[in-house]
Scaffold this active site. Structure first.
Site, PDB file in Angstrom:
ATOM      1  N   GLY A 127       0.602  -1.116  -0.092  1.00 46.26           N
ATOM      2  CA  GLY A 127      -0.013  -0.041  -0.112  1.00 46.26           C
ATOM      3  C   GLY A 127       0.900   1.270  -0.025  1.00 46.26           C
ATOM      4  CG  LEU A 130       0.451  -0.396  -4.795  1.00 43.55           C
ATOM      5  CD1 LEU A 130      -0.801  -1.323  -4.580  1.00 43.55           C
ATOM      6  CD2 LEU A 130       1.137  -0.457  -6.051  1.00 43.55           C
ATOM      7  CG  ASP A 131      -1.426   5.060  -0.607  1.00 37.58           C
ATOM      8  OD1 ASP A 131      -2.384   4.617  -1.290  1.00 37.58           O
ATOM      9  OD2 ASP A 131      -1.857   5.003   0.517  1.00 37.58           O
ATOM     10  CB  THR A 151       3.486  -7.415  -3.456  1.00 39.75           C
ATOM     11  OG1 THR A 151       3.880  -6.002  -2.787  1.00 39.75           O
ATOM     12  CG2 THR A 151       3.858  -7.159  -5.185  1.00 39.75           C
ATOM     13  CE  LYS A 164      -9.736   6.641   0.210  1.00 39.49           C
ATOM     14  NZ  LYS A 164     -10.208   7.547   1.357  1.00 39.49           N
ATOM     15  CG  HIS A 272     -10.243   3.513   8.304  1.00 37.44           C
ATOM     16  ND1 HIS A 272     -10.800   2.392   8.243  1.00 37.44           N
ATOM     17  CD2 HIS A 272      -8.982   3.272   7.597  1.00 37.44           C
ATOM     18  CE1 HIS A 272      -9.952   1.378   7.681  1.00 37.44           C
ATOM     19  NE2 HIS A 272      -9.167   2.217   7.292  1.00 37.44           N
TER      20      HIS A 272
HETATM   21  N1  LIG Z   1      -5.334   4.496  -1.016  1.00 38.35           N
HETATM   22  C1  LIG Z   1      -5.907   3.476  -0.238  1.00 38.35           C
HETATM   23  O1  LIG Z   1      -7.157   3.383  -0.680  1.00 38.35           O
HETATM   24  C2  LIG Z   1      -5.364   2.696   0.757  1.00 38.35           C
HETATM   25  C3  LIG Z   1      -6.269   1.718   1.570  1.00 38.35           C
HETATM   26  C4  LIG Z   1      -5.694   1.125   2.640  1.00 38.35           C
HETATM   27  C5  LIG Z   1      -4.212   1.404   3.015  1.00 38.35           C
HETATM   28  N2  LIG Z   1      -3.596   2.467   2.320  1.00 38.35           N
HETATM   29  C6  LIG Z   1      -2.285   2.732   2.806  1.00 38.35           C
HETATM   30  O2  LIG Z   1      -1.424   1.489   2.719  1.00 38.35           O
HETATM   31  C7  LIG Z   1      -0.254   1.510   3.368  1.00 38.35           C
HETATM   32  C8  LIG Z   1      -0.289   0.077   4.135  1.00 38.35           C
HETATM   33  O3  LIG Z   1       0.170  -0.730   3.091  1.00 38.35           O
HETATM   34  P1  LIG Z   1       0.768  -2.175   3.186  1.00 38.35           P
HETATM   35  O4  LIG Z   1       0.173  -3.005   4.581  1.00 38.35           O
HETATM   36  O5  LIG Z   1       0.749  -2.887   2.276  1.00 38.35           O
HETATM   37  O6  LIG Z   1       2.302  -1.808   3.854  1.00 38.35           O
HETATM   38  P2  LIG Z   1       3.428  -1.599   3.109  1.00 38.35           P
HETATM   39  O7  LIG Z   1       3.568  -1.112   1.574  1.00 38.35           O
HETATM   40  O8  LIG Z   1       4.713  -1.084   4.123  1.00 38.35           O
HETATM   41  O9  LIG Z   1       4.129  -3.182   2.968  1.00 38.35           O
HETATM   42  C9  LIG Z   1       4.338  -4.009   4.009  1.00 38.35           C
HETATM   43  C10 LIG Z   1       5.885  -4.492   4.305  1.00 38.35           C
HETATM   44  O10 LIG Z   1       5.801  -5.839   3.233  1.00 38.35           O
HETATM   45  C11 LIG Z   1       6.769  -5.563   2.217  1.00 38.35           C
HETATM   46  N3  LIG Z   1       6.229  -6.227   1.343  1.00 38.35           N
HETATM   47  C12 LIG Z   1       5.565  -5.936   0.178  1.00 38.35           C
HETATM   48  N4  LIG Z   1       5.123  -6.885  -0.397  1.00 38.35           N
HETATM   49  C13 LIG Z   1       5.885  -8.045  -0.148  1.00 38.35           C
HETATM   50  C14 LIG Z   1       5.951  -9.479  -0.343  1.00 38.35           C
HETATM   51  N5  LIG Z   1       4.998  -9.861  -1.469  1.00 38.35           N
HETATM   52  N6  LIG Z   1       6.690 -10.410   0.087  1.00 38.35           N
HETATM   53  C15 LIG Z   1       7.413  -9.857   1.253  1.00 38.35           C
HETATM   54  N7  LIG Z   1       7.515  -8.440   1.789  1.00 38.35           N
HETATM   55  C16 LIG Z   1       6.766  -7.647   1.061  1.00 38.35           C
HETATM   56  C17 LIG Z   1       7.072  -3.974   2.236  1.00 38.35           C
HETATM   57  O11 LIG Z   1       8.571  -3.840   1.847  1.00 38.35           O
HETATM   58  C18 LIG Z   1       6.842  -3.812   3.704  1.00 38.35           C
HETATM   59  O12 LIG Z   1       7.932  -3.682   4.353  1.00 38.35           O
HETATM   60  C19 LIG Z   1      -0.796   2.594   4.489  1.00 38.35           C
HETATM   61  O13 LIG Z   1       0.249   3.713   4.267  1.00 38.35           O
HETATM   62  C20 LIG Z   1      -2.229   2.836   4.254  1.00 38.35           C
HETATM   63  O14 LIG Z   1      -2.499   4.288   4.450  1.00 38.35           O
HETATM   64  C21 LIG Z   1      -4.274   3.044   1.211  1.00 38.35           C
HETATM   65 ZN   LIG Z   2      -7.616   1.271   6.052  1.00 38.32          ZN
END
Ligand SMILES: NC(=O)c1ccc[n+]([C@@H]2O[C@H](COP(=O)([O-])OP(=O)(O)OC[C@H]3O[C@@H](n4cnc5c(N)ncnc54)[C@H](O)[C@@H]3O)[C@@H](O)[C@H]2O)c1
Ligand SMILES: [Zn+2]
Length: 389
Positions: A127, A130-131, A151, A164, A272
């Site tokens: 996330g 992608l954000d 991923t 978003k 949230h």
């Molecule tokens: N735009 C939106 O609608 C929306 C919705 C929900 C959350 N978000 C945002 O998403 C973020 C959280 O996303 P997240 O939980 O994916 O966190 P992240 O992107 O930090 O990923 C989590 C961890 O996993 C690692 N990683 C990623 N893919 C992997 C894989 N396949 N194998 C091993 N490691 C991997 C990353 O390097 C990171 O250390 C927050 O900033 C939140 O605000 C945005």
């Molecule tokens: Zn959320």
């Protein structure tokens, strides 16, 4: 009043007093994008991500951690199709989810000389990545196309499938952002094999949210298969496919009629309301989904105190939260943080609380009359429930 009809819009001209002119412009923009399940996206025989174009270049921004695990395979994939690629591995975290990182990426795009329409940026990661890349794509040349390859579980069912984009600013979560739809998002749960358990549970928090506020069947499935989902990392198709499909479908059902969030009564805001402040205060110790879980537990107790749900349903929700290895409380989640959050959320929701609370499992309603006394009492109850676990 004179109307000029051009191809897609109408400009209205009114001549006001003293011959002063006023033009009123109205235009509509239709948005379409696809979310496509595509298992083993970078296996040579899978041509989905080529989108039929074998002559354009690819600018790929990939999470550093994903690059370590999958970079070579992805490079080999594009090499096989003789495509010129620029790979940009990016180390990301909530602390580097900033406008400075966005500007660094803009610099790279400029050096690459990205075409405006026919070279969609490919974003591969969780996330956070992608954000950030979504924001870059929406700002560069006022918007260029991009493709999302989520991923993490959080990104597969949430961050990767909406429109978003955003980065953090000072202590505020996602304070700078835009709405910019990807051209397509590819859902490949194979990436979850390498994700650590904590991040699987982090994504499960958003699935639990959907279960609580709109999908009782999903809630029941989570109750039944929580351990299996966590240990198999969603690789058992019989169980995980239906859960992923219900989650993505449920999320898109909520997002589609309200893509630009004109309507501020949003079911998907459950969990949230109080969590953004907690998340930003506890960074990097607490993950997004974990903060959401604490908020959901608190909101569930609030709902029970208001007799919106039974204590049996309240306890089912709290029990499932624990089964999913998610927290229900946090030492920084104090009444004072909760009051501050409420004031902040009223600004974010344009003057009203618009607080989603469950009114049973699989249903929710909105409330605008939460008081500080209720916050204190619910906070107390949650603490006691935690002590009696
Ligand atoms: N735009 C939106 O609608 C929306 C919705 C929900 C959350 N978000 C945002 O998403 C973020 C959280 O996303 P997240 O939980 O994916 O966190 P992240 O992107 O930090 O990923 C989590 C961890 O996993 C690692 N990683 C990623 N893919 C992997 C894989 N396949 N194998 C091993 N490691 C991997 C990353 O390097 C990171 O250390 C927050 O900033 C939140 O605000 C945005
Ligand atoms: Zn959320």
């Amino acid at each position: 009043m004179t109307k000029y009809n051009t191809n897609s819009r109408t400009v209205e001209l009114e001549v006001e007093d003293f011959g002063k002119c006023k033009w009123h412009v109205e235009a509509e923009k239709s948005v379409q994008y696809t979310v496509l399940e595509s298992y083993k996206l970078f296996d040579i025989e899978n041509r989905d991500i080529l989108l039929g174009h074998l002559n354009s270049r690819r600018f790929i921004i990939i999470d550093e951690q994903v690059n370590i695990r999958y970079g070579q395979r992805i490079e080999e994939y594009f090499d096989h199709y003789n495509l010129e690629c620029r790979f940009l591995p990016l180390e990301v975290s909530e602390q580097t989810k900033t406008i400075q990182t966005v500007l660094q990426l803009v610099e790279e795009l400029d050096n690459f000389g990205l075409l405006r329409r026919n070279e969609p940026i490919i974003a591969i990661g969780g996330g956070v990545l992608l954000d950030i890349v979504g924001l870059v794509a929406s700002l560069y040349r006022r918007g260029v196309p991009y493709i999302r390859v989520p991923t993490t579980l959080m990104a597969l069912i949430d961050a990767g499938i909406g429109v978003k984009t955003g980065v953090n600013f000072h202590t505020h979560k996602n304070r700078i952002g835009t709405y910019h739809a990807p051209q397509i998002t590819f859902i490949d749960k194979n990436f979850l094999k390498t994700l650590d358990q904590r991040h699987i549970c982090n994504g499960l928090a958003e699935i639990l949210k959907i279960g609580i506020v709109k999908d009782r069947t999903l809630f029941n499935l989570l109750e039944k298969y929580s351990t299996e989902l966590i240990t198999s990392k969603f690789q058992n198709p019989k169980i995980s496919d239906v859960i992923l499909q219900r989650s993505i479908g449920g999320m898109l059902e909520e997002l589609e009629p309200n893509l630009w969030e004109q309507q501020l009564y949003r079911l998907m805001d459950f969990g949230h309301s109080f969590s953004p402040k907690l998340e930003m205060s506890a960074i990097p110790k607490l993950l997004h989904g974990e903060a959401v879980a604490v908020d959901m537990a608190f909101s569930t107790v609030l709902a029970a105190e208001r007799n919106l749900i039974s204590t049996t349903d309240r306890d089912r929700i709290l029990r499932l939260t624990r089964l999913l290895k998610l927290p229900t409380t946090h030492k920084l989640f104090t009444p004072s943080l909760l009051f501050d959050s409420m004031h902040e959320i009223i600004k974010h929701r344009d003057g009203l609380q618009r607080l989603p609370l469950p009114i049973g499992i699989g249903q929710a309603d909105f409330f605008n009359d939460l008081t500080e006394q209720e916050i204190e009492a619910a906070s107390d109850t949650l603490q006691k429930l935690k002590e009696n676990e």
